[in-house]
Design a protein around this motif. Sequence first.
Motif, PDB file in Angstrom:
ATOM      1  N   UNK A  44       0.888  -1.048  -0.083  1.00  0.00           N
ATOM      2  CA  UNK A  44      -0.006   0.153   0.008  1.00  0.00           C
ATOM      3  C   UNK A  44       1.087   1.232   0.072  1.00  0.00           C
ATOM      4  N   UNK A  45       2.032   1.072   0.657  1.00  0.00           N
ATOM      5  CA  UNK A  45       3.139   2.260   0.698  1.00  0.00           C
ATOM      6  C   UNK A  45       3.677   2.395  -0.894  1.00  0.00           C
ATOM      7  N   UNK A  46       3.659   3.605  -1.485  1.00  0.00           N
ATOM      8  CA  UNK A  46       4.228   4.020  -2.570  1.00  0.00           C
ATOM      9  C   UNK A  46       5.797   3.601  -2.316  1.00  0.00           C
ATOM     10  N   UNK A  47       6.379   3.044  -3.557  1.00  0.00           N
ATOM     11  CA  UNK A  47       7.649   2.392  -3.351  1.00  0.00           C
ATOM     12  C   UNK A  47       8.699   3.664  -2.645  1.00  0.00           C
ATOM     13  N   UNK A  48       8.733   4.786  -2.939  1.00  0.00           N
ATOM     14  CA  UNK A  48       9.813   5.563  -2.216  1.00  0.00           C
ATOM     15  C   UNK A  48       9.444   5.919  -0.793  1.00  0.00           C
ATOM     16  N   UNK A  49       8.276   5.340  -0.282  1.00  0.00           N
ATOM     17  CA  UNK A  49       7.893   5.516   1.153  1.00  0.00           C
ATOM     18  C   UNK A  49       7.937   4.270   1.942  1.00  0.00           C
ATOM     19  N   UNK A  50       8.334   3.033   1.050  1.00  0.00           N
ATOM     20  CA  UNK A  50       8.083   1.765   1.801  1.00  0.00           C
ATOM     21  C   UNK A  50       8.948   1.690   3.053  1.00  0.00           C
ATOM     22  N   UNK A  51      10.266   2.306   2.656  1.00  0.00           N
ATOM     23  CA  UNK A  51      11.388   2.077   4.017  1.00  0.00           C
ATOM     24  C   UNK A  51      10.948   2.807   5.252  1.00  0.00           C
ATOM     25  N   UNK A  52      10.517   4.133   5.014  1.00  0.00           N
ATOM     26  CA  UNK A  52      10.028   4.970   6.047  1.00  0.00           C
ATOM     27  C   UNK A  52       8.733   4.469   6.788  1.00  0.00           C
TER      28      UNK A  52
END
Length: 365
Positions: A234-242
Amino acid sequence: MRDLLESKPDRALPVILPLEAPAGRDHGRQRMLDALNCSPVDRPPVWLMRQAGRCLPEYRALKEKYSFRQLIQNPALAAEATLQPVRRFHFDAAIIFSDILVVPEALGQGFNFRDGGGVEMDFLLRDRHDIRRLKTQGVPERLQYVADAIRLVKPALGLRAAMLGFAGSPWTLASFMLGGAAGAHAQALQLFRSDRALLDVLCETLTQAVIEYLQMQILAGVDAVQIFDSLGGLLPPEDFDAGSGRWMREIVTAINGQVPVIVFAKGVRDWKSLLETGARAIGIDHEADLVEAKRQLPARVAIQGNLAPDLLRSAEPEAVAAQTTRLLELMRGRDGYIFNLGHGVPPDAKLENLQALAGAVQNFR
Ligand code: CP3
């Protein structure tokens, strides 16, 4: 434990029988541990996410007598449900019969399953007060029944199959706690955007609870644990880590090599973040390309997956066996491969298809 059974006082608890020794010798536990360690094996180990449950007639028979809650909270019943698929299909791993939502429940936010399917939380977390009110002390004590069930399953498995524990990832649990039923999961993403600091308070609370819960399972004897980040995609790829990766990294770091950790993050292609969690194995969902995963992941990390679960409902056994063998061939020579689906077994999977899958892996050389 007694009052759990009081509603159906005429039902005797099942007696937990050790698994029958199959013809020949089998060391499924060692096969699974070797694969997790990326050591050579005679053939890849096989187990399936959601291998216990509604597709098994013996599980449906249990469900006629007991509620889901009774099955997970009574250690003898949970042990029986855990062992059922291993008895039938001789899988190389058993996963403790429970649910990721027992952690929110232990924190004070109960849940229920709707009759028609789907999950409902007793209430949703709305603001910082709800989050601050979570009962962070005593989580493992309230989940003691899971440790008790593990202690019953372990000796019944012997060396036949590895014992897996599990927990939901903080992000996935937070999504259920904020949004409830599937479909409302956008709540977590909304909070991620509008008040990241508050979401972080919730995820930090969940991270500590999951660490304590997994430590309890390790103490009870599990051979490995899997973290389900079922909603990671559900998280956009650029936000997955955070949003998710960093919390799983904290959990794996706390486990600190006591047992191998498998991270399954559905819909996530951020291999870098997944690798940085320190997981021993990475679960690949059925929409990802297994060959691509093999190419991109370093040889020191085990790979698990990724047969399409839908095949088990709709295909003929011959096609399931053929697709299973195709994946095994694609991964031939790659040490550290664990056969599994790309997500859970569907409730209406055909038994002959599960049998065809298990047989194809077990006969592969
Ligand atoms: O065999 C096993 O894999 C062990 C048991 C297990 C269950 N849930 C039992 C269960 C495991 C590992 C889970 C994990 C789980 N639970 C996840 C992560 C895996 C995934 O599928 O992504 C999630 C997201 C949940 C939350 C959950 N549990 C939902 C949304 C539902 C309702 C939908 C449904 O399938 O009915 C459940 C119910 C549930 N968990 C059942 C079982 C056997 C069905 C309950 C029943 O028998 O009536």
